[in-house]
Design a protein around this motif. Structure first.
Motif, PDB file in Angstrom:
ATOM      1  N   ASP A  87      33.512  -7.440  47.647  1.00 56.29           N
ATOM      2  CA  ASP A  87      34.377  -6.830  48.644  1.00 56.29           C
ATOM      3  C   ASP A  87      34.771  -7.938  49.619  1.00 56.29           C
ATOM      4  O   ASP A  87      34.943  -9.086  49.205  1.00 56.29           O
ATOM      5  CB  ASP A  87      33.724  -5.643  49.366  1.00 56.29           C
ATOM      6  N   TYR A  88      34.875  -7.563  50.907  1.00 61.10           N
ATOM      7  CA  TYR A  88      35.263  -8.505  51.944  1.00 61.10           C
ATOM      8  C   TYR A  88      34.208  -8.528  53.035  1.00 61.10           C
ATOM      9  O   TYR A  88      33.596  -7.502  53.354  1.00 61.10           O
ATOM     10  CB  TYR A  88      36.629  -8.130  52.544  1.00 61.10           C
ATOM     11  N   ARG A 142      36.614 -13.069  50.966  1.00 53.41           N
ATOM     12  CA  ARG A 142      35.898 -12.449  49.847  1.00 53.41           C
ATOM     13  C   ARG A 142      34.416 -12.806  49.928  1.00 53.41           C
ATOM     14  O   ARG A 142      34.033 -13.904  50.343  1.00 53.41           O
ATOM     15  CB  ARG A 142      36.438 -12.952  48.504  1.00 53.41           C
ATOM     16  N   ILE A 143      33.609 -11.853  49.503  1.00 53.75           N
ATOM     17  CA  ILE A 143      32.168 -12.027  49.466  1.00 53.75           C
ATOM     18  C   ILE A 143      31.647 -11.186  48.312  1.00 53.75           C
ATOM     19  O   ILE A 143      32.258 -10.169  47.954  1.00 53.75           O
ATOM     20  CB  ILE A 143      31.521 -11.616  50.813  1.00 53.75           C
ATOM     21  N   ALA A 144      30.558 -11.615  47.721  1.00 57.21           N
ATOM     22  CA  ALA A 144      29.902 -10.835  46.669  1.00 57.21           C
ATOM     23  C   ALA A 144      28.405 -10.898  46.890  1.00 57.21           C
ATOM     24  O   ALA A 144      27.852 -11.968  47.164  1.00 57.21           O
ATOM     25  CB  ALA A 144      30.248 -11.374  45.290  1.00 57.21           C
ATOM     26  N   VAL A 145      27.761  -9.745  46.799  1.00 62.13           N
ATOM     27  CA  VAL A 145      26.311  -9.680  46.966  1.00 62.13           C
ATOM     28  C   VAL A 145      25.641  -9.546  45.607  1.00 62.13           C
ATOM     29  O   VAL A 145      26.212  -9.008  44.653  1.00 62.13           O
ATOM     30  CB  VAL A 145      25.888  -8.518  47.896  1.00 62.13           C
ATOM     31  N   ASN A 146      24.420 -10.033  45.533  1.00 60.83           N
ATOM     32  CA  ASN A 146      23.632 -10.008  44.309  1.00 60.83           C
ATOM     33  C   ASN A 146      22.930  -8.654  44.193  1.00 60.83           C
ATOM     34  O   ASN A 146      21.956  -8.393  44.893  1.00 60.83           O
ATOM     35  CB  ASN A 146      22.621 -11.149  44.335  1.00 60.83           C
ATOM     36  N   LEU A 147      23.419  -7.804  43.304  1.00 60.45           N
ATOM     37  CA  LEU A 147      22.838  -6.470  43.156  1.00 60.45           C
ATOM     38  C   LEU A 147      21.400  -6.489  42.652  1.00 60.45           C
ATOM     39  O   LEU A 147      20.691  -5.500  42.788  1.00 60.45           O
ATOM     40  CB  LEU A 147      23.698  -5.614  42.224  1.00 60.45           C
ATOM     41  N   TRP A 184      21.470  -7.593  52.949  1.00 58.45           N
ATOM     42  CA  TRP A 184      22.877  -7.221  52.845  1.00 58.45           C
ATOM     43  C   TRP A 184      22.984  -5.711  52.709  1.00 58.45           C
ATOM     44  O   TRP A 184      22.043  -5.033  52.311  1.00 58.45           O
ATOM     45  CB  TRP A 184      23.597  -7.946  51.708  1.00 58.45           C
ATOM     46  N   ARG A 185      24.173  -5.225  53.065  1.00 61.29           N
ATOM     47  CA  ARG A 185      24.497  -3.800  52.953  1.00 61.29           C
ATOM     48  C   ARG A 185      25.891  -3.680  52.370  1.00 61.29           C
ATOM     49  O   ARG A 185      26.810  -4.372  52.804  1.00 61.29           O
ATOM     50  CB  ARG A 185      24.447  -3.145  54.324  1.00 61.29           C
ATOM     51  N   PHE A 186      26.026  -2.817  51.374  1.00 63.06           N
ATOM     52  CA  PHE A 186      27.325  -2.509  50.784  1.00 63.06           C
ATOM     53  C   PHE A 186      27.629  -1.074  51.158  1.00 63.06           C
ATOM     54  O   PHE A 186      26.989  -0.153  50.682  1.00 63.06           O
ATOM     55  CB  PHE A 186      27.258  -2.662  49.255  1.00 63.06           C
ATOM     56  N   ASP A 187      28.603  -0.893  52.059  1.00 58.02           N
ATOM     57  CA  ASP A 187      28.996   0.454  52.468  1.00 58.02           C
ATOM     58  C   ASP A 187      29.776   1.095  51.329  1.00 58.02           C
ATOM     59  O   ASP A 187      30.688   0.481  50.773  1.00 58.02           O
ATOM     60  CB  ASP A 187      29.856   0.407  53.729  1.00 58.02           C
ATOM     61  N   GLY A 188      29.411   2.306  50.980  1.00 60.82           N
ATOM     62  CA  GLY A 188      29.993   2.949  49.814  1.00 60.82           C
ATOM     63  C   GLY A 188      29.193   2.548  48.594  1.00 60.82           C
ATOM     64  O   GLY A 188      28.010   2.209  48.679  1.00 60.82           O
ATOM     65  N   GLU A 189      29.848   2.577  47.445  1.00 63.16           N
ATOM     66  CA  GLU A 189      29.180   2.189  46.210  1.00 63.16           C
ATOM     67  C   GLU A 189      30.075   1.248  45.425  1.00 63.16           C
ATOM     68  O   GLU A 189      31.269   1.526  45.248  1.00 63.16           O
ATOM     69  CB  GLU A 189      28.869   3.419  45.368  1.00 63.16           C
ATOM     70  N   PRO A 190      29.530   0.148  44.943  1.00 66.18           N
ATOM     71  CA  PRO A 190      30.341  -0.758  44.122  1.00 66.18           C
ATOM     72  C   PRO A 190      30.855  -0.039  42.878  1.00 66.18           C
ATOM     73  O   PRO A 190      30.155   0.784  42.296  1.00 66.18           O
ATOM     74  CB  PRO A 190      29.359  -1.866  43.734  1.00 66.18           C
ATOM     75  N   ASP A 191      32.065  -0.378  42.463  1.00 65.63           N
ATOM     76  CA  ASP A 191      32.610   0.249  41.261  1.00 65.63           C
ATOM     77  C   ASP A 191      32.184  -0.476  39.992  1.00 65.63           C
ATOM     78  O   ASP A 191      32.482  -0.039  38.892  1.00 65.63           O
ATOM     79  CB  ASP A 191      34.128   0.368  41.333  1.00 65.63           C
TER      80      ASP A 191
END
Length: 129
Positions: free
Chosen positions: A40-41, A87-92, A13-20
């Protein structure tokens, strides 16, 4: 940008930007998985790839796992919102520690109240080390 992968590398997975924030949830599933979620989405800030298998929990969520090493990679909402977004959430926890160590922890009471709880000053690094 933050990236993560399962142990064997088949699911990414890739999260563009940074999670808050990184959400620690105490619901009956998340507390057993020990995950830290970033939301995010689908195909907006979060992009996923690779084969997965699902554990569908009720009408709301499908938890997605690597079929090879069984890491919990992300969850995906089972329904698309009225605006066409999902909606989607990734496991950090699947990211490299240095990439996410500074992200603050958010607490969500998914067991009893479904309330967001106040931040207590801890970050991901405080949960890992």
């Amino acid at each position: 940008m933050v990236e993560g992968s399962c142990h064997c590398g088949a699911v990414r997975w890739r999260f563009d930007g940074e999670p808050d924030g990184a959400t620690a949830c105490n619901c009956t599933v998340c507390r057993r998985y020990g995950v830290l979620w970033a939301y995010d989405y689908e195909d907006e800030a979060i992009h996923v790839s690779g084969p997965t298998r699902a554990y569908v929990r009720g009408k709301a969520l499908a938890f997605r796992f690597c079929p090879h090493c069984d890491c919990v990679a992300y969850w995906l909402a089972r329904r698309v919102q009225d605006d066409g977004r999902r909606r989607i959430a990734v496991n950090l926890r699947l990211a490299e520690p240095d990439a996410v160590a500074h992200i603050p922890i958010d607490h969500f009471d998914g067991l009893d109240t479904f309330d967001d709880l106040p931040r207590d000053g801890r970050c991901v690094v405080d949960y890992w080390f």
